[in-house]
Design a protein around this motif. Structure first.
Motif, short mmCIF file in Angstrom:
data_model
loop_
_atom_site.label_atom_id
_atom_site.label_comp_id
_atom_site.label_asym_id
_atom_site.label_seq_id
_atom_site.Cartn_x
_atom_site.Cartn_y
_atom_site.Cartn_z
N ASP A 16 3.89 70.60 12.28
CA ASP A 16 3.91 69.55 11.25
C ASP A 16 3.39 68.21 11.75
OD1 ASP A 16 4.97 71.31 9.45
OD2 ASP A 16 7.05 70.78 9.92
N VAL A 17 2.99 68.17 13.01
CA VAL A 17 2.44 66.91 13.52
C VAL A 17 0.93 66.94 13.32
CG1 VAL A 17 2.13 65.45 15.56
CG2 VAL A 17 4.28 66.69 15.22
N TYR A 18 0.41 65.92 12.65
CA TYR A 18 -1.01 65.89 12.30
C TYR A 18 -1.77 64.91 13.18
CZ TYR A 18 -0.72 68.91 8.26
OH TYR A 18 -0.58 69.99 7.46
N ASP A 19 -2.97 65.28 13.51
CA ASP A 19 -3.85 64.34 14.21
C ASP A 19 -4.22 63.24 13.22
OD1 ASP A 19 -5.89 63.93 16.63
OD2 ASP A 19 -6.90 63.50 14.74
N GLU A 21 -6.70 61.29 12.90
CA GLU A 21 -8.09 61.19 12.42
C GLU A 21 -8.60 62.49 11.82
OE1 GLU A 21 -10.67 57.99 14.58
OE2 GLU A 21 -10.03 59.50 16.00
N LEU A 22 -8.13 63.60 12.34
CA LEU A 22 -8.64 64.88 11.85
C LEU A 22 -7.80 65.43 10.71
CD1 LEU A 22 -9.55 66.39 15.33
CD2 LEU A 22 -11.14 65.62 13.58
N HIS A 23 -6.65 64.81 10.45
CA HIS A 23 -5.77 65.19 9.33
C HIS A 23 -5.44 66.67 9.34
CE1 HIS A 23 -8.72 62.04 7.78
NE2 HIS A 23 -7.64 61.36 8.11
N ARG A 24 -5.29 67.24 10.51
CA ARG A 24 -4.91 68.65 10.63
C ARG A 24 -3.80 68.75 11.66
NH1 ARG A 24 -8.34 68.97 7.26
NH2 ARG A 24 -10.02 70.48 6.98
N SER A 25 -3.07 69.87 11.59
CA SER A 25 -1.98 70.09 12.53
C SER A 25 -2.51 70.15 13.96
CB SER A 25 -1.30 71.41 12.18
OG SER A 25 -0.58 71.89 13.29
N ILE A 26 -1.81 69.49 14.87
CA ILE A 26 -2.28 69.49 16.25
C ILE A 26 -2.20 70.89 16.85
CG2 ILE A 26 -1.78 67.05 16.71
CD1 ILE A 26 0.79 67.96 18.13
N VAL A 27 -1.33 71.73 16.29
CA VAL A 27 -1.26 73.11 16.77
C VAL A 27 -2.52 73.87 16.35
CG1 VAL A 27 -0.02 75.31 16.56
CG2 VAL A 27 1.26 73.17 16.82
N ASP A 28 -2.89 73.71 15.07
CA ASP A 28 -4.10 74.40 14.59
C ASP A 28 -5.35 73.90 15.29
OD1 ASP A 28 -2.42 75.67 12.89
OD2 ASP A 28 -2.91 74.45 11.13
N LEU A 29 -5.34 72.66 15.69
CA LEU A 29 -6.51 72.10 16.37
C LEU A 29 -6.58 72.52 17.84
CD1 LEU A 29 -6.40 68.48 14.90
CD2 LEU A 29 -8.20 70.17 14.52
N GLY A 30 -5.54 73.20 18.31
CA GLY A 30 -5.52 73.61 19.71
C GLY A 30 -5.23 72.46 20.65
N MET A 31 -4.55 71.44 20.15
CA MET A 31 -4.28 70.27 20.99
C MET A 31 -2.99 70.41 21.81
SD MET A 31 -5.30 67.24 18.33
CE MET A 31 -4.80 65.90 19.39
N VAL A 32 -2.20 71.43 21.51
CA VAL A 32 -0.95 71.57 22.25
C VAL A 32 -1.16 72.53 23.42
CG1 VAL A 32 1.49 72.18 22.13
CG2 VAL A 32 0.34 71.18 20.13
N GLY A 33 -0.91 72.02 24.61
CA GLY A 33 -1.01 72.85 25.80
C GLY A 33 0.35 73.43 26.14
N GLU A 34 0.73 73.25 27.38
CA GLU A 34 1.97 73.86 27.82
C GLU A 34 3.20 73.13 27.25
OE1 GLU A 34 3.84 75.48 32.01
OE2 GLU A 34 2.25 73.99 32.03
N VAL A 35 4.19 73.93 26.84
CA VAL A 35 5.46 73.38 26.37
C VAL A 35 6.55 73.90 27.29
CG1 VAL A 35 7.15 73.39 24.49
CG2 VAL A 35 4.70 73.27 23.96
N THR A 36 7.31 73.01 27.91
CA THR A 36 8.38 73.43 28.81
C THR A 36 9.71 72.91 28.30
OG1 THR A 36 6.76 72.80 30.49
CG2 THR A 36 8.86 73.65 31.28
N VAL A 37 10.66 73.80 28.14
CA VAL A 37 11.99 73.38 27.72
C VAL A 37 12.93 73.56 28.90
CG1 VAL A 37 13.78 73.61 25.96
CG2 VAL A 37 11.44 74.33 25.45
N ASP A 38 13.64 72.49 29.21
CA ASP A 38 14.55 72.54 30.33
C ASP A 38 15.88 71.94 29.84
OD1 ASP A 38 15.79 72.57 32.74
OD2 ASP A 38 14.44 71.14 33.73
#
Ligand SMILES: Nc1ncnc2c1ncn2[C@@H]1O[C@H](COP(=O)(O)OP(=O)(O)OP(=O)(O)O)[C@@H](O)[C@H]1O
Ligand SMILES: [Mg+2]
Length: 377
Positions: A16-19, A21-38
């Protein structure tokens, strides 16, 4: 104690987080790399489309805010990286698969209403009016693009307070957003104040890029600030934007009619309909006495409108605040000070919507101009 947060929840949230300027989901844009939960701590790697992206702080803020709202998350760390060329090409493909059309606004069934703002002579306030109308339209909830087609004498960046260069994603130019308006200007591509010396074919090429290689993302409206007169640029614009309607700006001076009429002749030559006439610098009302001075004469707008058989959609008073706001980089209607000129500009924007809708109905256009009457508020 809340449940530990899982990867899926994080990714779902990031969707649900949008770029900005590109007005698209950062997930769909491939902008999310590694996610670590600790435990209650999350680390996310965001891959920017370009290094030094001017909006990186905003992206970081959006990601942090979204994740911090998840129950069970105590701290969020967002680190930044830049996409590889392949990743960038993929992102570009996601937002705009293979733009190769000469003009995305020329196709049948496009949802964008294009209005080119013209005048017969310079200095009548075209750019000021265009910037203010764009901001007024955006304030009604419509999406609005503003194309500065005044390649030699561009003034939109200054009036809209934009001081940065446009970002390129691969071969796609991203408009710069200000006051809710997506703006593209040659001023975003050149060094400040460096003269633009393109001629003929180069000029057409530049305008083509502005129209076709810019990520406009189907706005409801595209306003085009034309240079004065009827030169090459206007002809190129007409060719690239064959569905545009012209809004003719004039001063109240009757002698200005001859030049304003030239704009009307151009409309005829390039076969673009005139949606209406806007009279600018119509009288100065002294704030202390309320007395009105017709500094530049009176009646010019009315006369041109009747000559063209089109409505006079507004009269904007001569008011120092219009110029001051433009110089300060905040168009008057965004400054929201309730000045007579700001009210007149908002009124003109409303009237413009009505006239565009009426024009679309008269043309029996299926859809293309029809949405202008829709109330999106
Ligand atoms: N209604 C108004 N009241 C006072 N000043 C105004 C008004 N409209 C425009 N101006 C001022 O007049 C000057 C010319 O306006 P603007 O640059 O918008 O005109 P233009 O038609 O786009 O000019 P050009 O032909 O050079 O592109 C600017 O300094 C602007 O701030
Ligand atoms: Mg101008």
């Amino acid at each position: 104690m809340s449940q530990p947060v899982g990867q899926e929840q994080i990714w779902e949230r990031l969707r649900d987080v949008y770029d900005p300027e590109l007005h698209r989901s950062i997930v769909d844009l491939g902008m999310v790399g590694e996610v670590t939960v600790d435990g209650d701590h999350v680390r996310v790697l965001i891959k920017l489309t370009v290094a030094g992206c001017p909006l990186k702080a905003e992206i970081q803020r959006r990601v942090s805010t979204a994740l911090a709202e998840l129950p069970g998350i105590e701290s969020v760390m967002v680190s930044l990286d830049t996409m590889t060329d392949e990743e960038r090409a993929a992102a570009r493909e996601t937002v705009s698969p293979g733009i190769s059309k000469p003009s995305p606004f020329a196709e049948d069934g496009v949802g964008t209403t294009v209005v080119a703002v013209a005048s017969g002579k310079g200095g009548v306030g075209k750019s000021s009016v265009t910037a203010n109308l764009a901001v007024a339209l955006a304030a009604t909830g419509r999406t609005v693009g503003l194309l500065d087609a005044d390649v030699y004498g561009y003034s939109i960046p200054r009036m809209m307070g934009v001081q940065r260069q446009a970002v390129m994603v691969d071969d796609l130019m991203l408009p710069v957003e200000a006051f809710g308006v997506r703006i593209m200007s040659i001023g975003f591509l050149t060094e400040e104040d460096s003269p633009v010396i393109w001629r003929g074919p180069m000029l057409h090429k530049a305008l083509t890029s502005f129209v076709a290689e810019t990520y406009w993302d189907d706005p409801d409206f595209l306003l085009v600030d034309l240079p004065p007169g009827t030169g090459d640029v206007s002809l190129s614009v007409a060719q690239l934007l064959p569905r545009a309607a012209l809004l003719v700006v004039t001063t109240p001076q009757l002698a200005a009619q001859r030049v304003a009429r030239r704009a009307a002749m151009m409309a005829h030559r390039v076969d673009l309909p005139v949606v209406g006439v806007l009279e600018n610098m119509s009288g100065f009302v002294a704030p202390d006495t309320g007395h009105r001075y017709d500094v530049f004469g009176s009646g010019g707008g009315e006369q041109l409108a009747s000559e063209l058989g089109r409505p006079l959609i507004g009269q904007i008073p001569l008011e120092p605040s219009v110029a001051e706001a433009g110089d300060a980089g905040t168009p008057l209607v965004a400054a929201g000070n309730g000045s007579p000129a700001a009210d007149a500009l908002r009124g003109a924007a409303d009237r413009l919507l009505d006239e565009l809708a009426a024009m679309a109905r008269a043309n029996g256009a299926s859809g293309s101009l029809e949405h202008t009457s829709a109330d999106t508020s």
